[in-house]
Structure formats: structure tokens, C-alpha cells
Design a protein around this motif. Sequence first.
Motif, PDB file in Angstrom:
ATOM      1  N   LEU A 167     -16.314  10.344 -10.904  1.00  0.00           N
ATOM      2  CA  LEU A 167     -16.227   9.257  -9.917  1.00  0.00           C
ATOM      3  C   LEU A 167     -15.271   8.206 -10.482  1.00  0.00           C
ATOM      4  O   LEU A 167     -15.587   7.538 -11.467  1.00  0.00           O
ATOM      5  N   VAL A 168     -14.086   8.096  -9.884  1.00  0.00           N
ATOM      6  CA  VAL A 168     -13.129   7.077 -10.316  1.00  0.00           C
ATOM      7  C   VAL A 168     -13.363   5.843  -9.452  1.00  0.00           C
ATOM      8  O   VAL A 168     -13.306   5.907  -8.221  1.00  0.00           O
ATOM      9  N   LYS A 169     -13.647   4.722 -10.122  1.00  0.00           N
ATOM     10  CA  LYS A 169     -14.053   3.500  -9.406  1.00  0.00           C
ATOM     11  C   LYS A 169     -12.845   2.612  -9.111  1.00  0.00           C
ATOM     12  O   LYS A 169     -12.064   2.319 -10.003  1.00  0.00           O
ATOM     13  N   GLY A 170     -12.748   2.216  -7.867  1.00  0.00           N
ATOM     14  CA  GLY A 170     -11.589   1.437  -7.436  1.00  0.00           C
ATOM     15  C   GLY A 170     -11.848  -0.054  -7.314  1.00  0.00           C
ATOM     16  O   GLY A 170     -11.149  -0.741  -6.567  1.00  0.00           O
ATOM     17  N   GLY A 171     -12.810  -0.544  -8.066  1.00  0.00           N
ATOM     18  CA  GLY A 171     -13.130  -1.973  -8.002  1.00  0.00           C
ATOM     19  C   GLY A 171     -11.948  -2.888  -8.332  1.00  0.00           C
ATOM     20  O   GLY A 171     -11.920  -4.030  -7.911  1.00  0.00           O
ATOM     21  N   HIS A 172     -10.981  -2.366  -9.100  1.00  0.00           N
ATOM     22  CA  HIS A 172      -9.826  -3.193  -9.477  1.00  0.00           C
ATOM     23  C   HIS A 172      -8.590  -2.906  -8.635  1.00  0.00           C
ATOM     24  O   HIS A 172      -7.491  -3.349  -8.964  1.00  0.00           O
ATOM     25  N   LEU A 173      -8.757  -2.139  -7.542  1.00  0.00           N
ATOM     26  CA  LEU A 173      -7.621  -1.922  -6.618  1.00  0.00           C
ATOM     27  C   LEU A 173      -7.307  -3.221  -5.885  1.00  0.00           C
ATOM     28  O   LEU A 173      -8.131  -4.136  -5.842  1.00  0.00           O
ATOM     29  N   GLN A 174      -6.146  -3.271  -5.260  1.00  0.00           N
ATOM     30  CA  GLN A 174      -5.876  -4.354  -4.300  1.00  0.00           C
ATOM     31  C   GLN A 174      -6.550  -3.917  -2.997  1.00  0.00           C
ATOM     32  O   GLN A 174      -6.630  -2.742  -2.711  1.00  0.00           O
ATOM     33  N   GLY A 175      -7.030  -4.829  -2.209  1.00  0.00           N
ATOM     34  CA  GLY A 175      -7.603  -4.470  -0.909  1.00  0.00           C
ATOM     35  C   GLY A 175      -9.000  -3.902  -1.037  1.00  0.00           C
ATOM     36  O   GLY A 175      -9.762  -4.321  -1.911  1.00  0.00           O
ATOM     37  N   GLU A 176      -9.353  -2.936  -0.175  1.00  0.00           N
ATOM     38  CA  GLU A 176     -10.712  -2.369  -0.179  1.00  0.00           C
ATOM     39  C   GLU A 176     -11.089  -1.787  -1.538  1.00  0.00           C
ATOM     40  O   GLU A 176     -10.226  -1.247  -2.242  1.00  0.00           O
ATOM     41  N   ALA A 177     -12.370  -1.877  -1.890  1.00  0.00           N
ATOM     42  CA  ALA A 177     -12.859  -1.254  -3.122  1.00  0.00           C
ATOM     43  C   ALA A 177     -13.285   0.172  -2.781  1.00  0.00           C
ATOM     44  O   ALA A 177     -14.376   0.399  -2.266  1.00  0.00           O
ATOM     45  N   VAL A 178     -12.394   1.131  -3.024  1.00  0.00           N
ATOM     46  CA  VAL A 178     -12.672   2.529  -2.690  1.00  0.00           C
ATOM     47  C   VAL A 178     -12.903   3.307  -3.982  1.00  0.00           C
ATOM     48  O   VAL A 178     -12.101   3.223  -4.904  1.00  0.00           O
ATOM     49  N   ASP A 179     -14.000   4.051  -4.038  1.00  0.00           N
ATOM     50  CA  ASP A 179     -14.275   4.912  -5.181  1.00  0.00           C
ATOM     51  C   ASP A 179     -14.080   6.359  -4.749  1.00  0.00           C
ATOM     52  O   ASP A 179     -14.430   6.725  -3.620  1.00  0.00           O
ATOM     53  N   VAL A 180     -13.541   7.167  -5.658  1.00  0.00           N
ATOM     54  CA  VAL A 180     -13.238   8.560  -5.338  1.00  0.00           C
ATOM     55  C   VAL A 180     -14.123   9.471  -6.189  1.00  0.00           C
ATOM     56  O   VAL A 180     -14.076   9.412  -7.423  1.00  0.00           O
ATOM     57  N   LEU A 181     -14.941  10.287  -5.506  1.00  0.00           N
ATOM     58  CA  LEU A 181     -15.803  11.260  -6.209  1.00  0.00           C
ATOM     59  C   LEU A 181     -15.217  12.653  -6.056  1.00  0.00           C
ATOM     60  O   LEU A 181     -14.897  13.076  -4.942  1.00  0.00           O
ATOM     61  N   PHE A 182     -15.073  13.353  -7.175  1.00  0.00           N
ATOM     62  CA  PHE A 182     -14.648  14.749  -7.152  1.00  0.00           C
ATOM     63  C   PHE A 182     -15.863  15.578  -7.566  1.00  0.00           C
ATOM     64  O   PHE A 182     -16.346  15.485  -8.696  1.00  0.00           O
TER      65      PHE A 182
ATOM     66  N   THR B  68      -3.390   3.843 -10.047  1.00  0.00           N
ATOM     67  CA  THR B  68      -3.200   2.560  -9.358  1.00  0.00           C
ATOM     68  C   THR B  68      -3.544   2.601  -7.882  1.00  0.00           C
ATOM     69  O   THR B  68      -3.586   1.567  -7.228  1.00  0.00           O
ATOM     70  N   ASP B  69      -3.742   3.805  -7.321  1.00  0.00           N
ATOM     71  CA  ASP B  69      -4.016   3.915  -5.886  1.00  0.00           C
ATOM     72  C   ASP B  69      -4.881   5.166  -5.632  1.00  0.00           C
ATOM     73  O   ASP B  69      -5.196   5.897  -6.575  1.00  0.00           O
ATOM     74  N   ILE B  70      -5.244   5.378  -4.372  1.00  0.00           N
ATOM     75  CA  ILE B  70      -6.160   6.491  -4.055  1.00  0.00           C
ATOM     76  C   ILE B  70      -5.574   7.833  -4.492  1.00  0.00           C
ATOM     77  O   ILE B  70      -6.282   8.687  -5.031  1.00  0.00           O
ATOM     78  N   HIS B  71      -4.270   7.990  -4.279  1.00  0.00           N
ATOM     79  CA  HIS B  71      -3.630   9.249  -4.634  1.00  0.00           C
ATOM     80  C   HIS B  71      -3.775   9.534  -6.136  1.00  0.00           C
ATOM     81  O   HIS B  71      -4.201  10.628  -6.542  1.00  0.00           O
TER      82      HIS B  71
ATOM     83  N   GLU C 204     -14.983   9.878  -0.521  1.00  0.00           N
ATOM     84  CA  GLU C 204     -14.571   8.492  -0.744  1.00  0.00           C
ATOM     85  C   GLU C 204     -15.680   7.539  -0.316  1.00  0.00           C
ATOM     86  O   GLU C 204     -16.344   7.776   0.696  1.00  0.00           O
ATOM     87  N   PHE C 205     -15.863   6.473  -1.091  1.00  0.00           N
ATOM     88  CA  PHE C 205     -16.882   5.457  -0.807  1.00  0.00           C
ATOM     89  C   PHE C 205     -16.164   4.117  -0.767  1.00  0.00           C
ATOM     90  O   PHE C 205     -15.647   3.673  -1.796  1.00  0.00           O
ATOM     91  N   ALA C 206     -16.120   3.520   0.400  1.00  0.00           N
ATOM     92  CA  ALA C 206     -15.350   2.286   0.551  1.00  0.00           C
ATOM     93  C   ALA C 206     -16.267   1.102   0.820  1.00  0.00           C
ATOM     94  O   ALA C 206     -17.313   1.243   1.460  1.00  0.00           O
ATOM     95  N   ALA C 207     -15.880  -0.058   0.327  1.00  0.00           N
ATOM     96  CA  ALA C 207     -16.574  -1.308   0.660  1.00  0.00           C
ATOM     97  C   ALA C 207     -15.520  -2.391   0.736  1.00  0.00           C
ATOM     98  O   ALA C 207     -14.515  -2.329   0.007  1.00  0.00           O
ATOM     99  N   SER C 208     -15.737  -3.377   1.622  1.00  0.00           N
ATOM    100  CA  SER C 208     -14.731  -4.428   1.670  1.00  0.00           C
ATOM    101  C   SER C 208     -14.797  -5.255   0.398  1.00  0.00           C
ATOM    102  O   SER C 208     -15.857  -5.376  -0.231  1.00  0.00           O
TER     103      SER C 208
END
Length: 256
Positions: A171-186, A150-153, A193-197
Motif C-alpha cells: 500500500l503506497v500512501k499518497g498523503g504527501h501528494l498535491q491535491g487528493e490524498a490517494v493511496d494505492v494498494l497492490f 510523485t504521482d499515481i502512475h 485506490e483509496f481517495a480522500a479529500s
Amino acid sequence: MTPVALTIAGSDPSGGAGIQADLKTFHRLEAYGESVITLITVQNTLTVDRVEVLDADLVQQQLDAVLRDIPPGAAKTGALGNAAIVRTIADAAASFKFPLVVDPVLFSSKGFPLLDAEGRTALIELLLPRAFLLMPNLSEASDLAGISVTDIHSMRRAAEILSTRGPKNVLVKGGHLQGEAVDVLFCNGQFHEFAASRIKTTHTHGTGCTYSAAVTAELAKGTPLPDAVARAKTFITRAIQWAPGLGSGTGPLNHF
Ligand code: PXL
């Protein structure tokens, strides 16, 4: 040499998702596109009415035809339908000489199942170990990693857990997060981290397909992974921003 990218995925006749989105994305990013079709959906921007999964041997034949003549520089999988198709792709992937991006599509954006339960198990056991990059969204990451994401952590935690199941990179995609769309690549033991407003829009049909196709096109061109994700993220963000506003429902992106 012309870069070649292959998609192994389902058809969306409305052109926003599936192989249609993938081929448009390959073309726009200057990779020659090939497509192996796994299933046919009947859908538009409002509903999915029907899904017909092709015989695994027909998928196998399409794949063999492509591989023996115009082998790609990178490939992606999208909707795979059932376990027989997952097995076919996983067996073939054992001898792929190019990176495989796995978009673990379980449901269409409208919640229609695009992989059955046995197929999901086969994906985890057989296909994840063959993946160069696994690209789950939040709910797929929760489902596959078995934790609530549910969050970056928790995205970081899920990426680590999933990387122990075989894929080289996650690459976990954060398009469905609240706020910024941040994707996390391991990748190689490191997080990027790749962020977009966030763009306020209802036109998001085919976002996952388009994003994984963009990464695949970049990999086909020889772009190293973190840069491939960064370029694909820019592409997907602009495609959402400039959506053409087509259809009466969840409209498609701008693949131009
Ligand atoms: O977003 C996943 C997806 C994959 N493949 C096909 C689809 C969709 C979503 O609608 O239609 C064919």
C-alpha cells in the motif's frame, strides 16, 4: 474471541506517534493491544531530542513473552532502530501464524533517523519477505523501490516493484501528494485506490503510525485486506479532520 493486535515499535512520550498512537488506535478499533518496544524517543510536537535504541535481546525477550502467552491475530512494525532488531523480528516472523504489517519507518516526521543504514538493508533483505502488507509513504516508496514516486502512475509502479521484493501486498500512501490524498494498494495482482479529500492542517504527527495500526487492528478482527484498508483510511481521515489541536508544533491526531 477478543481480537488481539501487536505493535513492535518505538515510544513517543508526547503520545501522538509510535506505540502510544498504535495502542490508542487498537483500543478505539476494539482490538486488545500489545506492544513490544524497540526504542525510546525524547520528543514533543516541536522537536526530537534523543533516540535510544534498546538491545536486540531485550526486544527478543519482550516478543517471546507476548507470543507464548497472548499471541496476536495481527502485528505491525514501526521504528526498528538498527539491523540487530530488524534481524530479531525477521527471524521471529518466519514462524508468525498471523499477518505482519510493515510500516518501513526510516525517519521521524521531523526527519530524525529511526533506522540506520545497515538496518535499512536488513529491512529490505530480511523483513520485506516476511510482510503480509508493506505500507510506505511516497519518500519511503521512492527510497525502497529506487524510483521517483510523485504521482499515481509512479505509485503503481513502485507498488509493483516492491511486491517483487517479498511482501504479499503493498500500500503506497499518497498523503504527501498535491491535491487528493490517494493511496494505492497492490493486492493479488490488482490495483485498488483509496481517495480522500485533502484536509488543510498542520496536525499530522503520527499519521503513518496510526494508519498502519488501524489496518493491523482490522486484520486482527479478520477483516479482508481491501476492506481493512478502506476502514483504516476512513479512520485516519476522521482522526486528522478532528485533531484536538494540542501542542505548539505538529500536533497529534484525534484517536477517539
Ligand atoms: O512517523 C514515524 C514514527 C515512528 N515511531 C516513532 C515516532 C515517529 C514519528 O515521529 O516518533 C516513535
